[in-house]
Design a protein around this motif. Structure first.
Motif, PDB file in Angstrom:
ATOM      1  N   UNK A 145       0.962  -1.260   0.393  1.00  9.45           N
ATOM      2  CA  UNK A 145      -0.110   0.294  -0.011  1.00  9.45           C
ATOM      3  C   UNK A 145       0.932   1.591   0.089  1.00  9.45           C
ATOM      4  N   UNK A 146       0.049   2.306   0.013  1.00 10.07           N
ATOM      5  CA  UNK A 146       0.633   3.506  -0.680  1.00 10.07           C
ATOM      6  C   UNK A 146       1.836   3.992  -1.071  1.00 10.07           C
ATOM      7  N   UNK A 147       1.437   3.086  -2.152  1.00 13.73           N
ATOM      8  CA  UNK A 147       2.842   2.867  -3.145  1.00 13.73           C
ATOM      9  C   UNK A 147       2.872   3.901  -4.394  1.00 13.73           C
ATOM     10  N   UNK A 148       3.882   4.900  -4.380  1.00 11.49           N
ATOM     11  CA  UNK A 148       3.986   5.716  -6.147  1.00 11.49           C
ATOM     12  C   UNK A 148       4.495   5.558  -6.837  1.00 11.49           C
ATOM     13  N   UNK A 189      -3.474  -1.249 -12.503  1.00 10.58           N
ATOM     14  CA  UNK A 189      -4.437  -2.005 -12.636  1.00 10.58           C
ATOM     15  C   UNK A 189      -3.886  -3.191 -13.312  1.00 10.58           C
ATOM     16  N   UNK A 190      -3.611  -2.800 -15.320  1.00  8.55           N
ATOM     17  CA  UNK A 190      -3.160  -4.094 -15.449  1.00  8.55           C
ATOM     18  C   UNK A 190      -1.615  -4.672 -14.826  1.00  8.55           C
ATOM     19  N   UNK A 191      -1.039  -3.786 -14.429  1.00  9.43           N
ATOM     20  CA  UNK A 191      -0.062  -4.616 -13.303  1.00  9.43           C
ATOM     21  C   UNK A 191      -1.128  -5.427 -13.185  1.00  9.43           C
ATOM     22  N   UNK A 192      -1.941  -5.022 -11.611  1.00 10.43           N
ATOM     23  CA  UNK A 192      -1.786  -6.174 -10.898  1.00 10.43           C
ATOM     24  C   UNK A 192      -2.366  -7.330 -11.151  1.00 10.43           C
ATOM     25  N   UNK A 193      -3.325  -6.798 -12.371  1.00  7.35           N
ATOM     26  CA  UNK A 193      -4.138  -7.899 -13.155  1.00  7.35           C
ATOM     27  C   UNK A 193      -3.057  -9.108 -13.328  1.00  7.35           C
ATOM     28  N   UNK A 194      -2.234  -8.619 -14.216  1.00  9.52           N
ATOM     29  CA  UNK A 194      -1.033  -9.711 -14.496  1.00  9.52           C
ATOM     30  C   UNK A 194      -0.708 -10.142 -13.598  1.00  9.52           C
ATOM     31  N   UNK A 195       0.008  -9.956 -12.557  1.00 12.33           N
ATOM     32  CA  UNK A 195       0.607 -10.509 -11.640  1.00 12.33           C
ATOM     33  C   UNK A 195      -0.300 -11.008 -10.405  1.00 12.33           C
ATOM     34  N   UNK A 196      -1.018 -11.341 -10.667  1.00 11.88           N
ATOM     35  CA  UNK A 196      -2.881 -12.382  -9.525  1.00 11.88           C
ATOM     36  C   UNK A 196      -2.697 -11.385  -8.342  1.00 11.88           C
ATOM     37  N   UNK A 197      -3.007 -10.404  -8.439  1.00 17.41           N
ATOM     38  CA  UNK A 197      -3.365  -9.831  -7.042  1.00 17.41           C
ATOM     39  C   UNK A 197      -4.794  -9.867  -7.303  1.00 17.41           C
ATOM     40  N   UNK A 198      -4.901 -10.253  -5.297  1.00 15.12           N
ATOM     41  CA  UNK A 198      -7.204 -10.369  -5.090  1.00 15.12           C
ATOM     42  C   UNK A 198      -7.648  -9.585  -5.150  1.00 15.12           C
ATOM     43  N   UNK A 199      -7.052  -8.129  -5.298  1.00 17.67           N
ATOM     44  CA  UNK A 199      -7.608  -6.695  -5.135  1.00 17.67           C
ATOM     45  C   UNK A 199      -6.421  -5.766  -5.138  1.00 17.67           C
ATOM     46  N   UNK A 200      -7.194  -4.848  -5.728  1.00 17.21           N
ATOM     47  CA  UNK A 200      -6.709  -2.929  -6.623  1.00 17.21           C
ATOM     48  C   UNK A 200      -7.516  -2.428  -6.066  1.00 17.21           C
ATOM     49  N   UNK A 201      -6.736  -1.026  -5.165  1.00 21.43           N
ATOM     50  CA  UNK A 201      -7.068   0.214  -5.609  1.00 21.43           C
ATOM     51  C   UNK A 201      -6.252   0.929  -4.776  1.00 21.43           C
ATOM     52  N   UNK A 202      -6.410   2.522  -3.944  1.00 19.29           N
ATOM     53  CA  UNK A 202      -5.902   3.815  -3.611  1.00 19.29           C
ATOM     54  C   UNK A 202      -6.138   3.964  -2.610  1.00 19.29           C
ATOM     55  N   UNK A 203      -5.378   4.520  -1.379  1.00 15.65           N
ATOM     56  CA  UNK A 203      -5.233   4.834  -0.394  1.00 15.65           C
ATOM     57  C   UNK A 203      -4.521   5.779  -0.218  1.00 15.65           C
TER      58      UNK A 203
END
Length: 802
Positions: A145-148, A189-203
């Motif tokens: 989280x809180x990555x830029x 979002x595309x990177x999260x999908x390709x890498x198999x995240x179970x969820x993504x978003x913003x914080x």
């Protein structure tokens, strides 16, 4: 409890809220929040319990800053394992099987290259250690989280995949809807999908109302999405920062996000268990967002933009011109490290309608991996379009994949056993799309049937390594017409079968068709039209060919890829013929143009030799400074303020400016320096205040200030107020620049102001940092507020320009 994946598809998950404010309110003294895990871990149990009691189904551990680099500042790096194990243990006790326990993983605090010296391998190794500890501790998963910086995100996701740890991933955004480094939510979002995240978003970063547009940007991604926003923006009140939204207001502000469609929601800075309780009430009124089906389009991305290739989409051009074969000027540029020539070549192709830039540096007897690395370090910050990496060497491929942010296209993987093992394994590791060539250890089959069999072999190998068909572009293999005319129809039939039978997206290198023949553009264009009819989705070609562009745009219309004929009309309704573009060498251009180009493209090494050459030519050093260098860096600043460029390009330009000044300053006489249009002897003290170890923002400010010719004395981080003022007095500093990232350390800025006034030091004070506001700056009596690195420079320029 049910399986996490099942719950994600049943309703809106409620996460917890802030950790730091509850730790502070507990009254325990600590140097860094993670130290509480060792001093009094029962507090963590209480926090997890109160969030769970108020509805949280996921609680996070107190480990946001638990990385070796951050803990090293407090001599706690050897306690990393103990800190993580304690955090998970006591969060689990508080949750009492009513909630999942996820390990919180924040940024490492180091700048990835080329802005810093933190390599992808460094980041990957750091995250491997952290995530392995979470696995040992028994966490249910991790929240990145809180990555830029998306390269840091990629490293954390890869480490999570290696350890088979389920993970959510969240980035933090600026007001412009991108990360601090200018990276796009769509690419993320595309990177999260390709890498198999179970969820993504913003914080973090913004209040709930700041996230609606970015959410809409990622709404079609085939993953659960969510938000953990701050409780509004902080204001300075009664000697402390207070967040503006109370629990009820926060929940109401989240309604538009829920209306748009969410799968999870929670809180970040300033939110409390009461905020979570109010969220728990209103999410009962909403259904979880329906997760869209995964698209079969192949997505190629840089950090700044993405390109979709697939059925029904306009045919994309992959620019082929950065290839040294039979190109003397380009070969010389590669050998001589003339990055400016290569950057201009890439930009020309983008201006001419290329969507992706192919990079081929295959020159005999060079260290191709090292050369590729050096080229990409300069190209990537300056080119928004994605790259295609054209190499037959696994080591070169790995260098590129480890360096490039996003998902570059790999050109290419064949059915040869070595490719399917070494190269495909690397692609599976880094989750990058690739071009599949229908040839194997026996060579190129003459028939489309034989080629399709090899493509099927590649598909099986790809699926076995955990990839899906949206990673693959099928190439039909274009052979030179002069050698075998019959092969052309087999190539087209391969494209047709790959598209219709295998449901793959397709690509061809068109120009091979005409090799060795006259009037090549006519053959290339005619073949392009035939390939479009067969189902071609992308073409590797020269985008400067007007004939090729006409054929592609016309084919898009005739095959229904150009919806409502919008692209065609936009391009050709006011079409004016353009003169041919000629790439000049530096010596053929004016000094003003050369220096402007080098500053804008961040060519820090090249500019040194250029400045030396101009000095040798008797060009007045003062003119070089005032007429070429300073106007160039100011233009860069203007472009940044307009949003035309982003932080990586800004900082590389600043480094190039520093390099130029390094050569120029020694040759400027005292008389010339005094007659300069601006003062070049402004002294600035920079420091991150006591108790705060974050210095990335401060370091960026320092680099920019030096690029404008100012003297910067950087005292580092966690600096006592008394020392800051004393250093300013001893050095007769014109300005003191103070940085703080945490609400718990900003009070130190007021101490610096008080001590400076008491000691009658004449330095002006400017303050900045993530939680610092203009209101706060005025309240403590600071002379200026730097909302970002460039505004700090503007403050200095306005105060001391003559």
């Amino acid at each position: 409890m049910k399986n996490m994946i099942d719950i994600l598809h049943e309703g809106i998950l409620l996460f917890d809220g802030a950790m730091g404010s509850l730790l502070i309110s507990s009254g325990i003294s600590f140097s860094v929040p993670e130290e509480v895990n060792l001093l009094k871990p029962s507090i963590l149990e209480d926090i997890a319990a109160v969030y769970t009691e108020n509805g949280s189904i996921i609680v996070e551990t107190n480990t946001f800053g638990a990385s070796s680099h951050k803990l090293r500042q407090f001599n706690l790096e050897n306690k990393l394992t103990d800190i993580i194990i304690s955090a998970v243990e006591f969060a689990r006790k508080g949750a009492r099987d009513r909630a999942f326990v996820f390990g919180s993983i924040g940024p490492t605090g180091l700048l990835p290259e080329p802005l810093g010296d933190h390599t992808f391998k460094d980041m990957l190794n750091e995250f491997r250690v952290i995530i392995n500890n979470f696995k040992i501790a028994g966490a249910d998963g991790v929240i990145i989280e809180t990555m830029s910086h998306l390269k840091e995100v990629q490293a954390a996701m890869l480490a999570s995949r290696e350890h088979k740890m389920p993970f959510f991933v969240q980035i933090t955004l600026e007001e412009n809807g991108r990360t601090l480094h200018g990276f796009s939510p769509s690419v993320f979002a595309d990177l999260a999908l390709k890498n198999g995240a179970i969820g993504l978003g913003f914080n973090c970063s913004l209040g709930p109302d700041g996230f609606l547009k970015p959410l809409q940007e990622i709404s079609t991604i085939s993953l659960p999405i969510g938000i953990q926003a701050n409780a509004g923006l902080p204001i300075w009140k009664s000697g402390n920062f207070k967040y503006t939204l109370n629990p009820g207001e926060y929940a109401e502000k989240c309604r538009p996000l829920l209306d748009n469609g969410l799968n999870y929601i929670g809180g970040c800075c300033g939110t409390t268990p009461e905020h979570i309780r109010e969220l728990a009430k209103i999410i009962k009124e909403y259904k979880a967002r329906s997760i869209p089906e995964r698209s079969n389009s192949v997505v190629i991305s840089s950090g700044f933009s993405h390109v979709k290739i697939g059925t029904g989409l306009p045919i994309k051009i992959i620019g082929e011109r950065i290839n040294p074969t039979a190109k003397k000027n380009l070969t010389e540029a590669i050998l001589n490290n003339d990055w400016g020539f290569i950057i201009r070549e890439a930009k020309i192709q983008i201006d001419a309608n290329a969507s992706i830039i192919d990079i081929n540096i295959g020159i005999p007897d060079i260290d191709e991996a090292e050369k590729m690395r050096n080229i990409l370090l300069k190209l990537e910050p300056n080119i928004r379009a994605p790259f295609s990496i054209d190499t037959g060497k696994p080591e070169t491929m790995k260098e590129a994949l480890y360096l490039i942010t996003g998902s570059p296209l790999i050109n290419s993987i064949s059915g040869k056993s070595e490719d399917l093992e070494k190269k495909l394994s690397l692609i599976a590791e880094m989750r990058s799309p690739f071009i599949a060539l229908p040839l194997d250890d026996k060579g190129i089959p003459e028939t489309s049937t034989g080629r399709i069999k090899i493509l099927e072999k590649i598909i099986k190998a790809m699926l076995d390594k955990g990839l899906s068909t949206d990673f693959m572009l099928a190439d039909g293999l274009v052979m030179a017409l002069i050698s075998n005319q019959e092969n052309i129809m087999e190539t087209l039939e391969t494209i047709r079968k790959a598209k219709n039978d295998l449901e793959l997206n397709t690509v061809l290198g068109i120009s091979n068709i005409s090799y060795g023949l006259p009037a090549r553009k006519y053959l290339n264009s005619a073949f392009m039209a035939m390939a479009a009819e067969a189902g071609l989705d992308a073409v590797i070609a020269n985008p400067l060919s007007e004939e090729m562009n006409w054929i592609i745009k016309s084919s898009d219309v005739l095959t229904g890829r150009d919806a409502e004929i919008k692209n065609y009309i936009s391009l050709y309704s006011t079409k004016i013929a353009k003169p041919a573009i000629i790439i000049k060498k530096d010596e053929e251009e004016s000094p003003e143009d050369v220096i402007n180009d080098m500053i804008f493209n961040g060519l820090d090494i090249s500019i040194k030799s250029t400045i030396k050459r101009y000095i040798d030519k008797r060009i007045d050093p003062l003119n070089i400074l005032n007429d070429y260098l300073l106007p160039s860096i100011r233009l860069v600043g203007i472009s940044y303020e307009k949003g035309e460029i982003y932080l990586p390009q800004l900082m590389l330009s600043a480094k190039a400016m520093e390099s130029a000044l390094e050569i120029l300053k020694p040759v400027l006489s005292e008389k010339i320096a005094k007659s300069s249009k601006k003062s070049n002897d402004i002294k600035i003290i920079l420091a991150t205040v006591k108790g705060d170890i974050h210095d990335i923002g401060k370091n960026l400010v320092g680099t920019l200030l030096r690029s404008f010719g100012h003297e910067v004395i950087d005292l580092g981080k966690d600096v006592d107020a008394e020392r800051i003022v004393n250093e300013a007095g001893e050095n007769e500093a014109h300005i003191i620049g103070l940085s703080a990232l945490m609400t718990t350390t900003v009070n130190e800025m007021e101490k610096v102001v008080e001590i400076k006034n008491r000691k009658n030091i004449n330095s002006l004070i400017i303050v900045g940092g993530a939680v610092v506001t203009e209101q706060f700056a005025q309240k403590i009596g600071a002379d200026g507020y730097g909302k970002d690195a460039l505004s700090a420079v503007s403050f200095v320029e306005k105060k001391f320009s003559s």
